[in-house]
Each structure stands twice: as C-alpha cells, then as structure tokens.
Design a protein around this motif. Structure first.
Motif: not given
Length: 270
Positions: A80-81, A151-154, A157-163, A188-189
């Motif tokens: 998550v970012v 940090r999220a890339l490191a 995870a196979d699912f990324l949430v971005l706000d 990605v969401l």
C-alpha cells in the motif's frame, strides 16, 4: 492476485460514507477509482487495506476473506502507498525502503544481502539511489512519495493499492512512477485525481460520487464530457490524443465558457 468486494458499506458515527459498493479487480489489471473530493475513494481503499473495517459487505483476495488473513500474510499479498506519510520516527531513506522486506522475515531476523539488493533496486527504479543515507524527514513531499513507492516495490506483493500516488510529484515523476507501476505486471487498484493519468494508464475505472458507485467501465466509456459534468460539475472538451490513442481531457473554466458564448454571439451577428 484478484480482488472482489461485495456490497461494501462503511459508516462513521452512524453516518454512511460508502454505500453498498461492489467491485472486482482481475489479475494483472490496473483499475482506477475516480471521483471528486469527498466521493469516498480513500475510504473505500482504507476498507480494502484494512484500516477501516466495513460495516457490511465482504472483501476477498484470491478467494480468501481479507479480514481473516494474518497481518503478515496480508502484507505479503498486498502493498500500500497512502496519501499521507505514516512514518512517525525519523529513519534514513534506506531504512524506510528496507521496511518493505518485513513481511518476508521471521521475528528478529536480520536483513540479508538479498534484502539489501531488492531495496537498492527499488530505490533505483524511483531515481532515489543518491538519497539512500538521507533522513526521510529532510525530503520534500514528492521525494517522500517516491521513497514510499520504493518501499512498496521492495515488498514484492502481487497486489498494489495506491491512494493518489502522484500527489506532490512534478510532471516528470508523475509519469515515471505511473510507468513503473504499469510495467510491474501485477494487479493494481489506485485512487486517482488526474483524469488524464487515469485515461493513459488504467484498464478500467470505477466512478464514485457521494459514496455511491455511479458507473464503471473502460476509460473510453467513462471519460466523456457528459459523465464528467455529472460527477465533477465541470465542462470539458474530450478528444483522442493522436500519439497515445488515449482520451485527452481539456477542462474549460467558467470564465472561458462565458467568453466563448459572447464570441459566438458576436460572430453570429444580427
């Protein structure tokens, strides 16, 4: 990694913020949430990354009830970012990025050479390698955002949430970050406030207004002058960019609208 959310309702102090929203993010898709401020985008995302538990509804990640996963298992599957920085104590940039490796470690396990290599590559991808030893608190808002994306890339995870991941970023880094995310090949969401960014990068869009889902579909289907007027209350000219082949949205201020009307009246003559 696939996400399914069914009939999600979120209430705060007996007031509904999100009303019975259902959505699906298929494996490998880049799905965007768009809508004006206060439409519920961030609240919906918070329910998905387990900061704000829904009052009703169900969220599944690859068929598993998201709220029954352990925190570590959830973090291995989802990174998550957020809009706001959640860092409370000062760390170096390198230390912040290395935190993304925590879900893959046992308690008290030290950082490995592999962890360091993964973190270094993540920093390089967001063009922040030269800042590795800098204090996180000394960075600008845009620099902090890029570090949090690293940090999220490191975390791998196979699912990324971005706000709203492009907040605080100048144009160059907006495009760089979105290019990186798009090229990851993972699910990605993302909540997005820039409709042109949404048009360029998303496979599908969910449109929110006042906590309700009002429409969903491809960017070509969703990004029309009529729908933008209905949801955002602004006039636009929407065309297809000759190079990208994607929708391009031009926003027309009320001042220019009035000017256009006066010009048309003069041109038509008596």
């Amino acid at each position: 990694m696939k996400l399914v959310a069914s009939d999600i309702t979120v209430s705060l102090t007996n007031k509904r913020i999100i009303h019975d929203i259902g959505m699906e993010v298929k494996e490998g898709e880049f799905v965007g949430l768009i809508g004006p401020n206060g439409s519920g985008k961030s609240t919906l995302l918070k329910s998905i990354y387990r900061v704000m538990k829904p009052t009703a509804g169900w969220i599944g990640l690859d068929g598993d009830d998201l709220y029954k996963l352990s925190p570590k298992e959830s973090a291995r599957r989802m990174s998550v970012v957020r809009q706001e920085s959640s860092v409370e104590f000062d760390f170096s940039v390198q230390e912040i990025v290395m935190m993304g490796r925590s879900p893959h470690k046992k308690t008290f396990q030290l950082d490995s050479v592999e962890d360091k290599d993964i973190s270094d590559k993540a920093l390089a991808r967001v063009d922040m390698s030269d800042y590795a030893e800098r204090s996180f608190f000394s960075l600008s808002g845009g620099e902090k955002q890029r570090v949090l994306i690293a940090r999220a890339l490191a975390q791998q995870a196979d699912f990324l949430v971005l706000d709203e991941p492009t907040n605080h970023l100048d144009v160059r880094y907006q495009l760089q970050v979105m290019d990186i995310v798009r090229q990851l090949g993972i699910t990605v969401l993302s909540a997005l406030h820039d409709l042109n960014i949404a048009a360029m990068y998303c496979d599908r869009l969910y449109v929110l207004k006042e906590g309700h889902l009002v429409a969903s579909g491809s960017p070509d289907e969703m990004l029309t002058s009529d729908l933008i007027r209905e949801v955002f209350g602004v006039e636009t000219d929407v065309s297809v960019h000759p190079i990208t082949g994607k929708k391009q949205i031009y926003f027309i201020s009320t001042a220019f609208q009035a000017k256009g009307i006066r010009t048309a009246e003069v041109s038509s003559g008596p």
